[in-house]
Scaffold this motif. Structure first.
Motif, mmCIF file in Angstrom:
data_model
loop_
_atom_site.group_PDB
_atom_site.id
_atom_site.type_symbol
_atom_site.label_atom_id
_atom_site.label_comp_id
_atom_site.label_asym_id
_atom_site.label_seq_id
_atom_site.Cartn_x
_atom_site.Cartn_y
_atom_site.Cartn_z
ATOM 1 N N ASN A 56 -10.857 7.765 -33.928
ATOM 2 C CA ASN A 56 -10.700 7.790 -35.397
ATOM 3 C C ASN A 56 -10.640 9.221 -35.920
ATOM 4 O OD1 ASN A 56 -10.780 5.065 -35.338
ATOM 5 N ND2 ASN A 56 -12.945 4.891 -35.901
ATOM 6 N N LYS A 57 -11.439 10.082 -35.274
ATOM 7 C CA LYS A 57 -11.437 11.492 -35.713
ATOM 8 C C LYS A 57 -10.086 12.142 -35.410
ATOM 9 C CE LYS A 57 -14.315 13.147 -37.420
ATOM 10 N NZ LYS A 57 -14.501 13.309 -38.889
ATOM 11 N N LEU A 58 -9.470 11.722 -34.301
ATOM 12 C CA LEU A 58 -8.153 12.266 -33.977
ATOM 13 C C LEU A 58 -7.161 11.901 -35.090
ATOM 14 C CD1 LEU A 58 -5.955 13.497 -32.191
ATOM 15 C CD2 LEU A 58 -5.885 11.361 -30.890
ATOM 16 N N ALA A 59 -7.187 10.638 -35.515
ATOM 17 C CA ALA A 59 -6.252 10.200 -36.568
ATOM 18 C C ALA A 59 -6.494 11.016 -37.852
ATOM 19 C CB ALA A 59 -6.435 8.710 -36.835
ATOM 20 N N GLU A 60 -7.785 11.245 -38.166
ATOM 21 C CA GLU A 60 -8.112 12.018 -39.379
ATOM 22 C C GLU A 60 -7.631 13.474 -39.243
ATOM 23 O OE1 GLU A 60 -12.295 11.738 -40.104
ATOM 24 O OE2 GLU A 60 -12.112 12.445 -42.174
ATOM 25 N N THR A 61 -7.837 14.029 -38.064
ATOM 26 C CA THR A 61 -7.439 15.431 -37.830
ATOM 27 C C THR A 61 -5.918 15.584 -37.943
ATOM 28 O OG1 THR A 61 -9.326 15.668 -36.372
ATOM 29 C CG2 THR A 61 -7.648 17.359 -36.193
ATOM 30 N N LEU A 62 -5.191 14.581 -37.450
ATOM 31 C CA LEU A 62 -3.725 14.649 -37.548
ATOM 32 C C LEU A 62 -3.302 14.655 -39.019
ATOM 33 C CD1 LEU A 62 -2.597 12.215 -34.705
ATOM 34 C CD2 LEU A 62 -2.519 14.705 -34.709
ATOM 35 N N ARG A 63 -4.030 13.897 -39.819
ATOM 36 C CA ARG A 63 -3.713 13.858 -41.257
ATOM 37 C C ARG A 63 -3.943 15.242 -41.888
ATOM 38 N NH1 ARG A 63 -6.901 12.537 -45.357
ATOM 39 N NH2 ARG A 63 -8.494 11.425 -44.212
ATOM 40 N N PRO A 194 -16.601 13.707 -32.642
ATOM 41 C CA PRO A 194 -16.547 12.682 -33.707
ATOM 42 C C PRO A 194 -17.079 13.191 -35.056
ATOM 43 C CG PRO A 194 -17.400 11.740 -31.681
ATOM 44 C CD PRO A 194 -17.379 13.234 -31.492
ATOM 45 N N GLU A 195 -17.752 14.361 -35.041
ATOM 46 C CA GLU A 195 -18.285 14.912 -36.291
ATOM 47 C C GLU A 195 -17.412 16.038 -36.846
ATOM 48 O OE1 GLU A 195 -23.020 13.984 -35.771
ATOM 49 O OE2 GLU A 195 -22.282 15.842 -34.873
ATOM 50 N N TYR A 196 -16.252 16.217 -36.263
ATOM 51 C CA TYR A 196 -15.361 17.314 -36.670
ATOM 52 C C TYR A 196 -14.948 17.138 -38.137
ATOM 53 C CZ TYR A 196 -12.135 21.092 -35.545
ATOM 54 O OH TYR A 196 -11.513 22.321 -35.471
ATOM 55 N N THR A 197 -14.898 18.258 -38.872
ATOM 56 C CA THR A 197 -14.540 18.148 -40.292
ATOM 57 C C THR A 197 -13.328 19.020 -40.612
ATOM 58 O OG1 THR A 197 -15.856 20.053 -40.980
ATOM 59 C CG2 THR A 197 -16.991 17.909 -40.940
ATOM 60 N N PHE A 198 -12.803 18.799 -41.795
ATOM 61 C CA PHE A 198 -11.700 19.631 -42.302
ATOM 62 C C PHE A 198 -12.115 21.110 -42.268
ATOM 63 C CE2 PHE A 198 -9.812 21.951 -45.856
ATOM 64 C CZ PHE A 198 -8.459 21.758 -45.617
ATOM 65 N N TRP A 199 -13.401 21.359 -42.562
ATOM 66 C CA TRP A 199 -13.863 22.747 -42.647
ATOM 67 C C TRP A 199 -13.941 23.411 -41.278
ATOM 68 C CZ3 TRP A 199 -12.668 24.243 -47.071
ATOM 69 C CH2 TRP A 199 -12.708 23.346 -48.134
ATOM 70 N N ASN A 200 -14.199 22.614 -40.240
ATOM 71 C CA ASN A 200 -14.147 23.167 -38.878
ATOM 72 C C ASN A 200 -12.717 23.608 -38.554
ATOM 73 O OD1 ASN A 200 -16.400 20.583 -38.065
ATOM 74 N ND2 ASN A 200 -16.931 22.734 -38.015
#
Ligand code: FPP
Ligand code: MG
Length: 294
Positions: A56-63, A194-200
């Motif tokens: 799920n984090k991968l999908a968010e990161t791609l966005r 899984p805790e990766y954020t936009f700010w990272n």
């Protein structure tokens, strides 16, 4: 609902994205998405849930990447080494890949997934392919060069990554894109995947921007050096040809230029022929693999 296309950045994220976009932006980012199992342990959930949250984090990161105008992403989804994990974990990861891959492909074409991959395997395979080219008479041994090896890698259609990010605090490359990242900005971040954020991601891009001129200079110098070495080799070949023909090697400058030009045009022709044959060979291998697993 789309995994990647939907969902905008928050107002504050958009504001900061616009500021960062004023600087040099990466075109291609590679990720080693590490820390799924530690995340599962920390949150006291099943290991498979950690991997699922990782997806799920991968999908968010791609966005986020899409919103930032980063149009190419490469991820290390499964290393050849990962086959050494327990059968239940390997089966779980394979199930996850089966469930998610086809849908991911429908969404966006800018993701490269390295699955059952290691860099050393990729590089030795490229060397074998070039040896096959020589054996088949498609290549001359003198055609072997770094630039040809680069074209034989699985990543030959992509530019090399500008940034390689590894999460979870591990500071090693674990046999991922070793050839392709020699002039990339390497960013190691302590956050579990899984805790990766936009700010990272934002911080990683800032690091890239701070190092951009040094990286660019190193890339340019390397490209120049490669050109210079090829020219030196070609000049030596022409000198030898002329001497064999009983001509003065340093004599007629126009003749030397013509010979040099012919030499590189013939090499380019052989290389193009070889790359076409290689593409057919790979397509054939994939088709046979598909038939065998059907
Ligand atoms: C590393 O965490 C993660 C993996 C080995 C698998 C990566 C896979 C995903 C994020 C999801 C699947 C992706 C696709 C495209 C289907 P780890 O297991 O090494 O965790 P640890 O470092 O905490 O032990
Ligand atoms: Mg790990």
């Amino acid at each position: 609902m789309s995994w990647i296309k939907e969902g905008e950045l928050s107002l504050w994220e958009r504001f900061c994205a616009n500021i960062i976009k004023a600087g040099p932006m990466p075109k291609h980012i590679a990720f080693i998405m590490d820390g799924n199992r530690r995340y599962a342990k920390k949150c006291q959930v099943e290991r498979q849930e950690g991997h699922s949250q990782g997806f799920n984090k991968l999908a968010e990161t791609l966005r986020w990447c899409l919103n930032l105008g980063i149009l190419e992403v490469t991820v290390y989804a499964f290393s050849i080494e990962n086959f050494k994990r327990s059968k239940s974990e390997v089966d779980g990861l394979m199930d996850l890949a089966r469930q998610k891959f086809s849908r991911l492909m429908e969404e966006q074409c800018f993701l490269n997934v390295c699955f059952a991959y290691t860099s050393r395997h990729e590089i030795s395979n490229a060397v074998r392919e070039m040896a096959w080219g020589v054996e088949q008479g498609l290549l001359d041994p003198s055609d072997i060069s770094e630039s040809l090896l680069d074209k034989c890698l699985y990543t030959n259609r992509s530019p090399h990554p500008d940034i390689l990010i590894r999460t979870s605090g591990e500071v090693r490359l674990s046999d991922f894109l070793l050839w392709q990242t020699s002039h990339s900005c390497l960013v190691f971040q302590p956050v579990l995947w899984p805790e990766y954020t936009f700010w990272n991601l934002f911080e990683a891009i800032l690091q890239f921007q701070m190092n951009h001129s040094v990286l660019q200079k190193a890339r340019d110098m390397y490209a120049e050096e490669r050109k210079r070495q090829q020219l030196e080799r070609d000049q030596a070949t022409v000198t030898e040809q002329l001497l064999q023909e009983g001509l003065q090697a340093s004599g007629d400058a126009q003749l030397r230029r013509t010979r040099l030009h012919k030499l590189s045009a013939r090499r380019e022709e052989r290389v193009q022929g070889f790359l076409q044959a290689l593409e057919l060979k790979r397509a054939d291998w994939l088709a046979r693999l598909g038939t065998a697993s059907a």
